[in-house]
Design a protein around this motif. Structure first.
Motif, PDB file in Angstrom:
ATOM      1  N   TYR A  76      12.231  -3.642  -2.550  1.00 21.59           N
ATOM      2  CA  TYR A  76      11.548  -3.443  -3.826  1.00 21.59           C
ATOM      3  C   TYR A  76      11.290  -4.783  -4.512  1.00 21.59           C
ATOM      4  O   TYR A  76      10.186  -5.021  -5.018  1.00 21.59           O
ATOM      5  CB  TYR A  76      12.362  -2.531  -4.743  1.00 21.59           C
ATOM      6  CG  TYR A  76      11.754  -2.404  -6.111  1.00 21.59           C
ATOM      7  CD1 TYR A  76      10.596  -1.642  -6.302  1.00 21.59           C
ATOM      8  CD2 TYR A  76      12.300  -3.065  -7.200  1.00 21.59           C
ATOM      9  CE1 TYR A  76      10.015  -1.535  -7.558  1.00 21.59           C
ATOM     10  CE2 TYR A  76      11.721  -2.962  -8.454  1.00 21.59           C
ATOM     11  CZ  TYR A  76      10.584  -2.192  -8.629  1.00 21.59           C
ATOM     12  OH  TYR A  76      10.008  -2.094  -9.866  1.00 21.59           O
ATOM     13  N   TYR A 129       8.457  -6.411  -2.864  1.00 13.25           N
ATOM     14  CA  TYR A 129       7.205  -5.758  -3.229  1.00 13.25           C
ATOM     15  C   TYR A 129       6.729  -6.247  -4.599  1.00 13.25           C
ATOM     16  O   TYR A 129       5.566  -6.613  -4.758  1.00 13.25           O
ATOM     17  CB  TYR A 129       7.385  -4.236  -3.236  1.00 13.25           C
ATOM     18  CG  TYR A 129       6.175  -3.505  -3.751  1.00 13.25           C
ATOM     19  CD1 TYR A 129       5.045  -3.345  -2.958  1.00 13.25           C
ATOM     20  CD2 TYR A 129       6.153  -2.980  -5.037  1.00 13.25           C
ATOM     21  CE1 TYR A 129       3.927  -2.693  -3.433  1.00 13.25           C
ATOM     22  CE2 TYR A 129       5.043  -2.326  -5.520  1.00 13.25           C
ATOM     23  CZ  TYR A 129       3.932  -2.179  -4.712  1.00 13.25           C
ATOM     24  OH  TYR A 129       2.825  -1.534  -5.198  1.00 13.25           O
ATOM     25  N   SER A 164       8.474  -6.822   2.549  1.00 15.03           N
ATOM     26  CA  SER A 164       8.815  -5.536   1.959  1.00 15.03           C
ATOM     27  C   SER A 164       8.623  -4.406   2.975  1.00 15.03           C
ATOM     28  O   SER A 164       9.497  -3.544   3.119  1.00 15.03           O
ATOM     29  CB  SER A 164       7.951  -5.297   0.712  1.00 15.03           C
ATOM     30  OG  SER A 164       8.273  -4.080   0.107  1.00 15.03           O
ATOM     31  N   TYR A 168      11.487  -1.863   4.285  1.00 18.31           N
ATOM     32  CA  TYR A 168      11.340  -0.414   4.128  1.00 18.31           C
ATOM     33  C   TYR A 168      11.337   0.285   5.483  1.00 18.31           C
ATOM     34  O   TYR A 168      11.903   1.374   5.623  1.00 18.31           O
ATOM     35  CB  TYR A 168      10.078  -0.072   3.346  1.00 18.31           C
ATOM     36  CG  TYR A 168      10.237  -0.210   1.853  1.00 18.31           C
ATOM     37  CD1 TYR A 168      11.293   0.393   1.166  1.00 18.31           C
ATOM     38  CD2 TYR A 168       9.312  -0.935   1.110  1.00 18.31           C
ATOM     39  CE1 TYR A 168      11.425   0.264  -0.210  1.00 18.31           C
ATOM     40  CE2 TYR A 168       9.447  -1.062  -0.268  1.00 18.31           C
ATOM     41  CZ  TYR A 168      10.501  -0.455  -0.922  1.00 18.31           C
ATOM     42  OH  TYR A 168      10.632  -0.573  -2.285  1.00 18.31           O
ATOM     43  N   ASN A 204       7.965   4.614   1.087  1.00 15.47           N
ATOM     44  CA  ASN A 204       7.467   3.300   0.680  1.00 15.47           C
ATOM     45  C   ASN A 204       6.835   2.535   1.832  1.00 15.47           C
ATOM     46  O   ASN A 204       5.812   1.867   1.650  1.00 15.47           O
ATOM     47  CB  ASN A 204       8.580   2.497   0.010  1.00 15.47           C
ATOM     48  CG  ASN A 204       8.933   3.048  -1.352  1.00 15.47           C
ATOM     49  OD1 ASN A 204       8.064   3.500  -2.090  1.00 15.47           O
ATOM     50  ND2 ASN A 204      10.201   3.033  -1.686  1.00 15.47           N
TER      51      ASN A 204
END
Length: 94
Positions: free
Chosen positions: A4, A7, A15, A19, A33
């Motif tokens: 996060y 991101y 990111s 994820y 995500n």
């Protein structure tokens, strides 16, 4: 949390990788995500078709866990014609 933060900082490739790692452990949040970022074109060197198939695979995994947003996204792929029959077979992995 690292994914996060990456991101938010605009480090989309890192990111996506984080994820995806979470997604592979069965995390619905990681699946959603990662699918979102792949769908937005952060493909980690994959072709656009491969990227979309990976996105669908992750949306489906989250949908199987009962995530409503993921169910909607999978339906959208069909409704808007973004998922062809051959893509459907590849995304299922069956």
């Amino acid at each position: 949390r690292a994914a996060y933060k990456q991101y938010v900082a605009g480090e989309y490739e890192s990111s996506v990788r984080n994820y995806l790692a979470a997604a592979e452990t069965g995390s619905a949040v990681g699946q959603i995500n990662a699918a979102f970022l792949l769908e937005r074109g952060h493909c980690l060197g994959m072709s656009r078709g491969e990227c979309m198939r990976a996105s669908v695979r992750l949306w489906r995994a989250a949908a199987r866990q009962g995530n409503e947003e993921a169910c909607l996204r999978v339906g959208d792929f069909y409704y808007y014609g973004r998922l062809r029959e051959e893509d459907d077979d590849a995304a299922d992995g069956d």
